[in-house]
Write a protein that holds these residues in place. Sequence first.
Motif, PDB file in Angstrom:
ATOM      1  N   ASP A 655       7.789  -0.963  -7.206  1.00 41.40           N
ATOM      2  CA  ASP A 655       7.228   0.000  -6.038  1.00 41.40           C
ATOM      3  C   ASP A 655       8.059  -0.426  -4.739  1.00 41.40           C
ATOM      4  O   ASP A 655       7.984  -1.516  -4.389  1.00 41.40           O
ATOM      5  CB  ASP A 655       5.696  -0.538  -5.582  1.00 41.40           C
ATOM      6  CG  ASP A 655       5.013   0.379  -4.613  1.00 41.40           C
ATOM      7  OD1 ASP A 655       4.058   0.729  -4.872  1.00 41.40           O
ATOM      8  OD2 ASP A 655       5.541   0.777  -3.803  1.00 41.40           O
ATOM      9  N   ARG A 657       7.709   0.431  -1.647  1.00 43.02           N
ATOM     10  CA  ARG A 657       6.949  -0.128  -0.556  1.00 43.02           C
ATOM     11  C   ARG A 657       6.813  -1.733  -0.609  1.00 43.02           C
ATOM     12  O   ARG A 657       6.753  -2.392   0.312  1.00 43.02           O
ATOM     13  CB  ARG A 657       5.515   0.540  -0.414  1.00 43.02           C
ATOM     14  CG  ARG A 657       4.515   0.254   0.774  1.00 43.02           C
ATOM     15  CD  ARG A 657       5.269   0.399   2.067  1.00 43.02           C
ATOM     16  NE  ARG A 657       4.159  -0.310   2.894  1.00 43.02           N
ATOM     17  CZ  ARG A 657       4.575  -0.631   4.315  1.00 43.02           C
ATOM     18  NH1 ARG A 657       5.898  -0.865   4.568  1.00 43.02           N
ATOM     19  NH2 ARG A 657       3.804  -0.998   5.142  1.00 43.02           N
ATOM     20  N   LYS A 723      -1.504   0.867   1.785  1.00 42.66           N
ATOM     21  CA  LYS A 723      -0.626   0.253   0.654  1.00 42.66           C
ATOM     22  C   LYS A 723      -0.765  -1.056   1.029  1.00 42.66           C
ATOM     23  O   LYS A 723      -0.242  -1.368   1.869  1.00 42.66           O
ATOM     24  CB  LYS A 723       0.937   1.031   0.794  1.00 42.66           C
ATOM     25  CG  LYS A 723       1.793   0.345  -0.472  1.00 42.66           C
ATOM     26  CD  LYS A 723       1.424   0.765  -1.860  1.00 42.66           C
ATOM     27  CE  LYS A 723       2.158   0.239  -2.825  1.00 42.66           C
ATOM     28  NZ  LYS A 723       1.422   0.638  -4.020  1.00 42.66           N
TER      29      LYS A 723
END
Length: 763
Positions: A655, A657, A723
């Motif tokens: 991921d 992020r 997130k």
Amino acid sequence: MENLINSVVCDHCAKNANEKAVSSIAFAVTNLSIMLNLQDYLPYCMIRRIFWSWALLSVAAVASAQQIVTENGKAYRLHTVESGEGLYRLSVNYNVSQEDIIAANPQLKTTGLVAGVEIRIPLRQTVVNAAEVANYTTYKVQKGETAYSIATQHGMKLAEFLQLNPQAQAGVVEGQMVKILTSSKPQSYLIHTMMAGETLYRVGVNYGVKVDEIIAANPSLDVNAISVGSQIRIPMSSIPTDDEHYYYHRIAAGETLYALCLKYNLLQEKIMEVNPDVDWQSLQVGQVIAVPKATTKVEYIVHKVERGETLYSISKRYEVEIADIEKANEGVDMYSIQRGQKINIPRFVNVTASPATSNPDYVGIDDIVKTQFENYDYKKAGSPTINVAVMLPFNAAKEMARLRAANSSANADIKSKRYVEFYEGIALAADTLSRDGVNIALRVFDVNNRLDALNALGTNEQTNFDLIIGPAHVDEMKDVAEYAYRTHTPVVLPFAQIDSTILENPYLVQASVVDTLLMKCIAEQMVADCRGKHVIMLNAGGNNRADVMRARYMTDLCEREGVDITTFTFKPAEAAELLPLLSTEKENVIFLPTKSEARVNSTVVAIASTIDQQPEARVSLVGFGEWLMFQTIEVEVFHKLNTRIYSTFALDYNDDRVLQIMRQYRNKYKSEPVAFMPYFQNAGSSGFSEYGLWGYDIAMKFIGARVKYGSTFLPRINDYDVKLAQSNFKFVNLTNWGGAANVGLRTITFGSDLTITVNDVAK
């Protein structure tokens, strides 16, 4: 390290001054295994620990109110010994030593405790004070009550209650006598279970309580989604005992409609017709029933006295009281009546009022319930600063002295290191939020004991914290919980484990996961993911009670959910016996319900080498997050078996992020962040930052939710999607009037193509 610790004792303020408002949340947990009916599922060692803890505390009750006497300047409470009572039980309930009881009653050395005999219990000097005796009364602890709930019910601060009852620091047990301020105003509650078709309005009518009073007593209740079976707390509001037309009767335990008829001398129909909405088959304790007063008119029958009749026989014949006959015949000597004499016999005719629900003074219920949430523009100009208190046991002064005394390469104490890392994560989240237009001020308190926590709160009454993060330990939490309840300040508990306070305090949020609650959620999710598949439950050997109970729980759950399941006693040397059990039509999911590293390792290796003999069978293995900490696991075997792990923490290195968050952490603190449960390594001894991302996730989730939803964000915490680095928060309320706990899960799948996939379990 010195710079890290110095950063802890400073305020961390956001860089932008004209930005967004944020605030917070709070949680904590307690006694979950019993409340969630997990007795058949908990590890045996935990059940045994809980059992003995309660056994040591549950040493029966003190007898009701005893007389206090003074002899030779010493005060004693007279106590009548009950059958089965022992010295230990008395010493616990009265908070005096067994030796002091024997000294006050020398005869016990020879006779022992004898049921029915009165003995003297010495009173502590602090209790003998006359002014104190006058200001306090005693209260008998009821089933399920805690020190916190008793203090709250009687309008006391928890600190006040514990000061009066120091023995309650270790908890209270049913029947124990405790001291309560006589000036306090008790607020008691009843528990009502919602039934099909019920609304808060109708419940309020039945109990004589306004809807807003019910909502205030259940601050965690979602009024727009009340389900059948949900339990709500009903405040015992004062209602008139009667008015012009009715008596108002609260149902006691065991009372029925028939009992009411006997008590008030009325026919069932008369009571039922003025309470048209009451379900008489399921009366609940505390429910208010209107009982009609009789509006009577008197009619008279003229009776001619017959031979041998007396006033008594006439009263029985007409079922009328003698006094009523005498009153109806004033001036007549009713005890010298003669044959043929005529007397008046009164007959009472009852006229009842209309249904009680038409009485507005009694009902007083608002029919419409609405909940409104404030909304904030995330980058609203001129937004106020969000004040966040961080309360953790850094032990900074002692740690700095230790490091200075050692050489420059000395490592920080593991406990101090843990909390410094956690704070670093919070500070990193504050940096991120400030760049998004949020003003944040962090006030950091080095809380190493309960007194530190009390002093920190006592000197900051005017700060108006929007959020408190911490403390770390249960004993420090008591004063913080009381402060949160009094000031309506959300508190998130990142480390503190089980404590019953959360059941009574809606401002507490338990962010750290409690094993007993988590295991139930993991088992249910595993079973849900196996619908339409063939499950093979392995008994991998050994007599570990936790493994056996875990297997039994998941097997029963599969059977209840209609999942195809086969149980099999597996021995690595006889692994080939597994082959006939494998389905070629469905995916085969192998459950291995153990957390033993040796047993997992030997079993999965044997399975992996065996299934090659049946290549047409699709096989996957499921396991627990603790497996990720095993350092002897052959990871290739996990990939071969398409292993899926259920965990509360997992880093997704695919991921972008998440990778960005990790880069920011590395650049700021020159350390490598890992998840709480890293993949097959011991992070605690590696020098990695194990707690930094945990602090980051907590700050981002709670402060961000406060920004988006305003001060009433707690009911919508699960709606806030942000997130996070390693977590998948999901919070459940443990009671409708208490706080919430985290049960969020992630899955880590080791694919046969050597990929690792991390997914959040759907909320």
